[in-house]
Write a protein that holds these residues in place. Structure first.
Motif, short mmCIF file in Angstrom:
data_model
loop_
_atom_site.label_atom_id
_atom_site.label_comp_id
_atom_site.label_asym_id
_atom_site.label_seq_id
_atom_site.Cartn_x
_atom_site.Cartn_y
_atom_site.Cartn_z
N LEU A 31 11.00 -2.21 8.40
CA LEU A 31 11.71 -1.01 7.65
C LEU A 31 12.99 -1.47 7.26
O LEU A 31 13.27 -1.00 6.12
N GLY A 32 13.80 -1.97 7.93
CA GLY A 32 15.08 -2.30 7.73
C GLY A 32 15.35 -3.24 6.51
O GLY A 32 15.92 -3.42 5.83
N LEU A 33 14.23 -4.29 6.48
CA LEU A 33 14.16 -5.29 5.38
C LEU A 33 13.83 -4.69 3.98
O LEU A 33 14.51 -5.07 3.09
N ILE A 34 12.83 -3.94 3.89
CA ILE A 34 12.41 -3.34 2.73
C ILE A 34 13.35 -2.84 1.83
O ILE A 34 13.47 -3.34 0.72
N ASP A 35 13.95 -1.89 2.08
CA ASP A 35 15.14 -1.23 1.19
C ASP A 35 16.44 -2.05 1.25
O ASP A 35 17.16 -1.59 0.12
N SER A 36 16.72 -3.06 2.14
CA SER A 36 18.02 -3.71 2.17
C SER A 36 18.08 -4.94 1.19
O SER A 36 19.15 -5.23 1.27
N ARG A 37 16.96 -5.20 0.91
CA ARG A 37 16.79 -6.53 -0.24
C ARG A 37 17.10 -6.22 -1.62
O ARG A 37 16.78 -5.23 -1.92
N ARG A 38 17.86 -7.27 -1.90
CA ARG A 38 18.52 -6.96 -3.51
C ARG A 38 17.01 -7.48 -4.15
O ARG A 38 17.02 -7.10 -5.61
N ASN A 39 16.32 -8.34 -4.02
CA ASN A 39 15.15 -8.66 -4.65
C ASN A 39 13.73 -8.47 -3.98
O ASN A 39 13.25 -9.20 -2.95
N PRO A 40 13.54 -7.12 -4.05
CA PRO A 40 12.09 -6.58 -3.37
C PRO A 40 10.93 -7.85 -3.54
O PRO A 40 10.90 -8.22 -4.72
N GLY A 41 10.06 -7.79 -2.69
CA GLY A 41 8.63 -8.47 -2.89
C GLY A 41 7.92 -7.86 -3.94
O GLY A 41 7.94 -6.77 -4.02
N PRO A 42 6.84 -8.62 -4.14
CA PRO A 42 5.97 -8.03 -5.09
C PRO A 42 5.14 -7.09 -4.67
O PRO A 42 4.86 -5.88 -5.55
N ALA A 43 4.87 -7.03 -3.42
CA ALA A 43 4.05 -6.00 -2.89
C ALA A 43 4.71 -4.52 -2.81
O ALA A 43 4.01 -3.47 -3.02
N THR A 44 5.84 -4.67 -2.64
CA THR A 44 6.92 -3.48 -2.44
C THR A 44 6.93 -2.85 -3.93
O THR A 44 7.01 -1.76 -4.15
N LEU A 45 7.25 -3.73 -4.99
CA LEU A 45 7.36 -3.45 -6.42
C LEU A 45 6.17 -2.89 -7.02
O LEU A 45 6.11 -1.85 -7.64
N ARG A 46 4.88 -3.41 -6.61
CA ARG A 46 3.54 -2.74 -7.10
C ARG A 46 3.25 -1.32 -6.25
O ARG A 46 2.71 -0.48 -6.79
#
Length: 148
Positions: A31-46
């Motif tokens: 949870l803390g990582l998902i929204d804190s990343r400047r470059n979200p992973g492809p699964a989050t973007l999809r």
């Protein structure tokens, strides 16, 4: 027409929200990582693109779709965090925790909490995890009302 009649599957948003909840419940550290990343992973973007697509195709304006995604994501994350920190996971746990609270609860000072525990939580069939679906339905109903 309601939002449900516009989506490819009547429960598309609900299914995505429930799926996200299930995954995050198994990986609460994420949870803390998902929204804190400047470059979200492809699964989050999809995931975000799919939710936005459902909302936009249902007739939501771009600003309303953005509000909806934020609201839904916040609800999912908050529910997952709350569940992860509750001192109970099974019906027996709920009964034990609620019963323990009730033992020391001044019913005359806290009548509504007493009523909630006695007449709702300790009733056969109570499942605190079902609150997720109820809350999600409220959110979806409110979003539908705003879409019109």
């Amino acid at each position: 027409m309601s939002l449900y009649h516009h989506v490819p599957n009547k429960d598309a948003i609900r299914a995505r929200a429930s799926s996200a909840r299930a995954v995050l419940a198994q990986h609460t550290w994420a949870l803390g990582l998902i929204d804190s990343r400047r470059n979200p992973g492809p699964a989050t973007l999809r995931h975000h693109d799919a939710i936005l697509g459902v909302l936009r195709e249902a007739g939501f304006t771009l600003p309303m779709a953005a509000h909806a995604v934020s609201l839904i994501d916040s609800y999912i994350a908050g529910f997952v965090l709350q569940e992860a920190n509750l001192p109970m996971t099974t019906a027996d746990d709920v009964e034990e925790v609620a019963g323990g609270i009730l033992e020391h609860l001044p019913a005359d000072e806290l009548p509504y909490l007493t009523e909630m525990i006695v007449d709702h939580v300790l009733r056969p069939g109570y499942d605190h995890t079902s609150e997720f679906s109820y809350g999600l339905d409220l959110i979806l109903d409110a979003l539908e009302a705003r879409r019109r």
